[in-house]
Design a protein around this motif. Structure first.
Motif, mmCIF file in Angstrom:
data_model
loop_
_atom_site.group_PDB
_atom_site.id
_atom_site.type_symbol
_atom_site.label_atom_id
_atom_site.label_comp_id
_atom_site.label_asym_id
_atom_site.label_seq_id
_atom_site.Cartn_x
_atom_site.Cartn_y
_atom_site.Cartn_z
ATOM 1 N N PHE A 511 21.983 37.037 63.602
ATOM 2 C CA PHE A 511 22.328 38.602 62.944
ATOM 3 C C PHE A 511 20.897 39.327 62.744
ATOM 4 N N PHE A 512 20.034 38.744 61.820
ATOM 5 C CA PHE A 512 18.631 39.412 61.826
ATOM 6 C C PHE A 512 17.802 39.812 62.743
ATOM 7 N N GLN A 513 18.106 38.828 63.880
ATOM 8 C CA GLN A 513 17.271 39.436 65.285
ATOM 9 C C GLN A 513 17.798 40.411 65.870
ATOM 10 N N GLY A 514 18.981 40.632 65.736
ATOM 11 C CA GLY A 514 19.711 41.768 66.398
ATOM 12 C C GLY A 514 19.941 42.810 65.564
ATOM 13 N N TYR A 515 19.534 42.920 64.376
ATOM 14 C CA TYR A 515 19.561 44.055 63.496
ATOM 15 C C TYR A 515 18.547 44.311 62.459
ATOM 16 N N LEU A 516 17.535 43.303 62.687
ATOM 17 C CA LEU A 516 16.380 43.529 61.649
ATOM 18 C C LEU A 516 15.888 44.883 61.702
ATOM 19 N N ALA A 517 15.667 45.555 62.944
ATOM 20 C CA ALA A 517 15.108 46.838 63.070
ATOM 21 C C ALA A 517 15.659 47.964 62.290
ATOM 22 N N ALA A 518 16.978 47.844 61.980
ATOM 23 C CA ALA A 518 17.665 48.986 61.182
ATOM 24 C C ALA A 518 17.449 48.903 59.829
ATOM 25 N N ILE A 519 16.981 47.769 59.335
ATOM 26 C CA ILE A 519 16.453 47.402 57.851
ATOM 27 C C ILE A 519 15.099 47.891 57.942
ATOM 28 N N VAL A 520 14.133 47.618 58.897
ATOM 29 C CA VAL A 520 12.907 48.139 58.583
ATOM 30 C C VAL A 520 12.731 49.633 58.641
ATOM 31 N N VAL A 521 13.644 50.337 59.486
ATOM 32 C CA VAL A 521 13.767 51.763 59.439
ATOM 33 C C VAL A 521 14.180 52.252 58.267
ATOM 34 N N VAL A 522 15.131 51.792 57.642
ATOM 35 C CA VAL A 522 15.572 52.250 56.280
ATOM 36 C C VAL A 522 14.553 52.141 55.103
ATOM 37 N N VAL A 523 13.948 50.824 55.267
ATOM 38 C CA VAL A 523 12.823 50.520 54.287
ATOM 39 C C VAL A 523 11.633 51.552 54.573
ATOM 40 N N PHE A 524 11.157 51.742 55.522
ATOM 41 C CA PHE A 524 10.349 52.590 55.948
ATOM 42 C C PHE A 524 10.537 54.063 55.449
ATOM 43 N N PHE A 525 12.021 54.484 55.734
ATOM 44 C CA PHE A 525 12.417 55.768 55.164
ATOM 45 C C PHE A 525 12.318 55.921 53.544
ATOM 46 N N ILE A 526 13.015 54.961 53.089
ATOM 47 C CA ILE A 526 12.859 54.940 51.450
ATOM 48 C C ILE A 526 11.474 55.134 50.827
ATOM 49 N N GLY A 527 10.748 54.034 51.504
ATOM 50 C CA GLY A 527 9.306 54.204 51.138
ATOM 51 C C GLY A 527 8.615 55.294 51.068
ATOM 52 N N TYR A 528 8.808 56.131 52.194
ATOM 53 C CA TYR A 528 8.105 57.316 52.454
ATOM 54 C C TYR A 528 8.564 58.381 51.545
ATOM 55 N N LYS A 529 9.901 58.479 51.230
ATOM 56 C CA LYS A 529 10.521 59.400 50.244
ATOM 57 C C LYS A 529 10.094 59.128 48.815
ATOM 58 N N ILE A 530 10.140 57.847 48.579
ATOM 59 C CA ILE A 530 9.508 57.436 46.963
ATOM 60 C C ILE A 530 8.259 57.903 47.004
ATOM 61 N N TYR A 531 7.114 57.768 48.023
ATOM 62 C CA TYR A 531 5.783 58.087 48.016
ATOM 63 C C TYR A 531 5.372 59.672 47.926
ATOM 64 N N ASP A 532 6.149 60.172 49.076
ATOM 65 C CA ASP A 532 5.637 61.760 49.155
ATOM 66 C C ASP A 532 6.991 62.714 48.591
ATOM 67 N N ARG A 533 8.150 62.036 48.270
ATOM 68 C CA ARG A 533 9.208 62.946 47.480
ATOM 69 C C ARG A 533 9.405 64.481 48.227
ATOM 70 N N THR A 534 9.407 64.272 49.626
ATOM 71 C CA THR A 534 9.690 65.476 50.366
ATOM 72 C C THR A 534 11.219 65.615 50.300
ATOM 73 N N TYR A 535 11.616 66.885 50.592
ATOM 74 C CA TYR A 535 12.845 67.217 50.489
ATOM 75 C C TYR A 535 13.318 67.972 52.017
ATOM 76 N N ILE A 536 14.619 67.948 52.253
ATOM 77 C CA ILE A 536 15.173 68.297 53.504
ATOM 78 C C ILE A 536 15.080 69.956 53.640
#
Length: 577
Positions: A511-536
């Protein structure tokens, strides 16, 4: 002063001295002249002759000028380069080899239906990308559009995921090149890895021109080979090959077992088909280095329809007519070209020599993919650095327009391919490396469609006319909505297949070999939002002007009239036909 002057050969002299002899009539001074001239006068300096090796060394020095988007990339890709990048961009191991596992898992009917559906999705996606790329031919392609139209955090996450996809795929393709030669010889794989790695490094020394010319040649070979195979497959199916004991085949094979493994098999083919089209979006990334994106990019995007219709749908239809999904070779390791259904179709017809010829075509395809990996990964990493989402030293671009530091980093990672010699661990290592970015294509294509939707909505909100754009997608905003919906369906199908694999039981590693990338993208996105606090940003606040190239700016013909809504139906027919 008459004639054109190279800005690198212009120098201003202070006003405290004069040059009575040297400046009377001839405003040309040697480079080492100590003389000076009145303030404000411009003098053309005689170019200093450079030796061969000195010229090579100087080419690696920093670029002296940058473009409006902050990049120093050269616009060297001609129209013929863009066309072949579009036509041959996705013709590779996904089609020639990956289609074998699709046939075995889902059956011929699933292959034809799923590849057609994904082809339709790519048709909408590439047209949306074409409209954006002509309007904003910026370094970084769709990544920069995500930053502008969706959200900086989402652009950061997708940009890094997109880079990692091709960054990791590069050494894997080198390994595939080595394994391909096992069809003829058992020479150590490290030898072939070394040869192909050196070849890719050598190609990259020529910058974007090297990439364009190599892709033009290799894509031409792939197109000719695939077209030739389709013609040969028709002859084989009709019983026109004397060495084929089966005689006339017709629809016997395809009707025997059209679907395999039920809905699960259908979903597995759906995701494999999507992976096969990976690289199609490279034509949008290459727009930043095209001589005339207004002219070459629309023509290149129109090639997508024919590529899908002929090379994928017709090609795989012929494979389904000739190769049984029960063939045991199809279930072998997909990295082994002996499982290529194209090679199997020729071999089972008893034609001598041609299987080796097509195996050579597969090698060419793998080289093409490896070459594209270095181009896409280095340009994406360079764009990330330009937007301060990667270390600043990666913005370094030399005088030939090569993003040198990004290229060196990507090419250096190619040496990971030697891990193939650690036979017990190599497959596991590569599987987990690919898992980090395995869903990159879905996030990339979905983001392209979403960027186009928001772009159109922002144009409407800010009272902008589509007639000012250099190229307008004939599918409009609804085509992008359909494309986005298809990508969401692909992510759902991949989740289902990762959780319940074909021919196996649910397991955490799979499962993680097939879907790990989605978790990585979400972590990158949340990490950036916490660091930079940008808004849509709201539609009214989206910047539509920076880097925008309007119809008038990009048109080669001043008398050419902008397209309007009344001509949209004619435009659709023209684009398709």
């Amino acid at each position: 002063m008459s004639g054109s002057v190279n800005e690198n050969q212009i120098e201003k002299y202070p006003s405290n001295t004069i040059t009575p002899e040297d400046t009377k009539d001839e405003k040309k001074l040697p480079l080492d002249s100590p003389t000076t001239a009145p303030q404000g006068e411009l003098y053309e300096l005689e170019p200093k002759k450079e030796g061969f090796f000195e010229s090579i060394i100087n080419d690696f020095k920093p670029a002296t000028t940058t473009r409006g988007d902050g990049a120093a990339l050269k616009r060297s890709l001609k129209g013929r380069h863009m066309q072949m990048i579009a036509i041959g961009g996705a013709i590779g191991t996904g089609l020639f080899v990956g289609s074998g596992s699709s046939l075995a898992n889902g059956g011929p009917a699933s292959v034809i239906i799923d590849y057609t559906l994904i082809g339709i999705m790519m048709y909408f996606t590439v047209y949306a990308l074409g409209e954006l790329a002509v309007a904003y031919p910026l370094a970084g392609g769709f990544y920069t559009y995500c930053m502008r139209f969706i959200d900086p955090g989402w652009g950061f996450a997708c940009g890094w995921n997109y880079f990692l996809n091709y960054f990791v795929t590069f050494p894997l393709e080198l390994t595939t090149c080595a394994i391909t030669f096992k069809y003829w010889t058992e020479i150590n794989s490290a030898v072939w890895i070394s040869i192909f790695l050196f070849l890719i490094i050598f190609i990259n020394l020529f910058g974007v021109k090297g990439y364009g010319e190599v892709e033009f040649i290799l894509s031409t070979i792939k197109v000719i080979a695939t077209t030739g195979f389709i013609i040969l497959a028709i002859i084989i199916n009709c019983g026109g090959v004397p060495t084929d004991h089966r005689g006339y085949i017709g629809g016997k094979i395809i009707s025997h077992q059209p679907f395999r493994h039920g809905f699960k098999g259908f979903c597995s083919v759906f995701t494999t088909a999507a992976f096969s089209f990976s690289g199609t979006e490279a034509v949008g990334l290459a727009a930043a280095e095209a001589e005339n994106p207004r002219k070459s990019l629309p023509h290149a995007t129109r090639q997508v329809f024919w590529r899908i219709a002929i090379f994928y749908v017709v090609g795989l239809l012929m494979i389904s007519l000739l190769v049984s999904p029960d063939d045991s070779d199809l279930m072998n390791n997909s990295s082994n070209t002996s499982v290529s259904p194209f090679v199997l179709a020729i071999r089972e017809a008893g034609i001598k020599g041609l299987p080796s010829v097509f195996n050579a075509v597969i090698i060419i395809s793998v080289i093409s993919v490896a070459n594209s990996c270095t181009y896409i990964a280095s340009r994406t990493l360079h764009a990330l650095a330009l937007n301060k989402n990667a270390p600043s030293f990666l913005t370094y671009t030399d005088r030939l327009g090569r993003p040198l530091m990004a290229m060196i980093l990507v090419l250096a990672f190619g040496f990971i391919a030697y891990i193939n010699e650690a036979k017990n661990k190599s497959t596991t290592v590569f599987n987990w490396l690919l898992a980090v970015s395995g869903l990159s294509s879905f996030f990339s294509w979905g983001s392209i469609n979403l960027c186009h939707i928001i772009f159109r909505l922002a144009m409407k909100k800010q009272g902008r006319s589509l007639d000012t754009l250099g190229f307008v997608s004939p599918m409009g905003i609804w085509g992008s909505c359909i494309g986005l919906g298809f990508n969401i369906l692909c992510l759902i199908a991949q989740f289902y297949v990762s959780l319940f694999p074909v021919g196996g039981k649910p397991n955490a590693a799979g499962f993680f070999q097939g879907y790990l990338a989605a978790i990585v993208v979400v972590v990158f996105f949340i990490g950036y939002k916490i660091y930079d606090r940008t808004y849509i940003r709201s539609l009214a606040d989206i910047d539509l002007d920076t880097g925008l190239h309007t119809f008038e700016d990009l048109s080669d013909n001043n008398n050419e009239k902008p397209r309007n809504a009344k001509g949209r139906i004619k435009q659709v027919l023209k684009n398709v036909c």
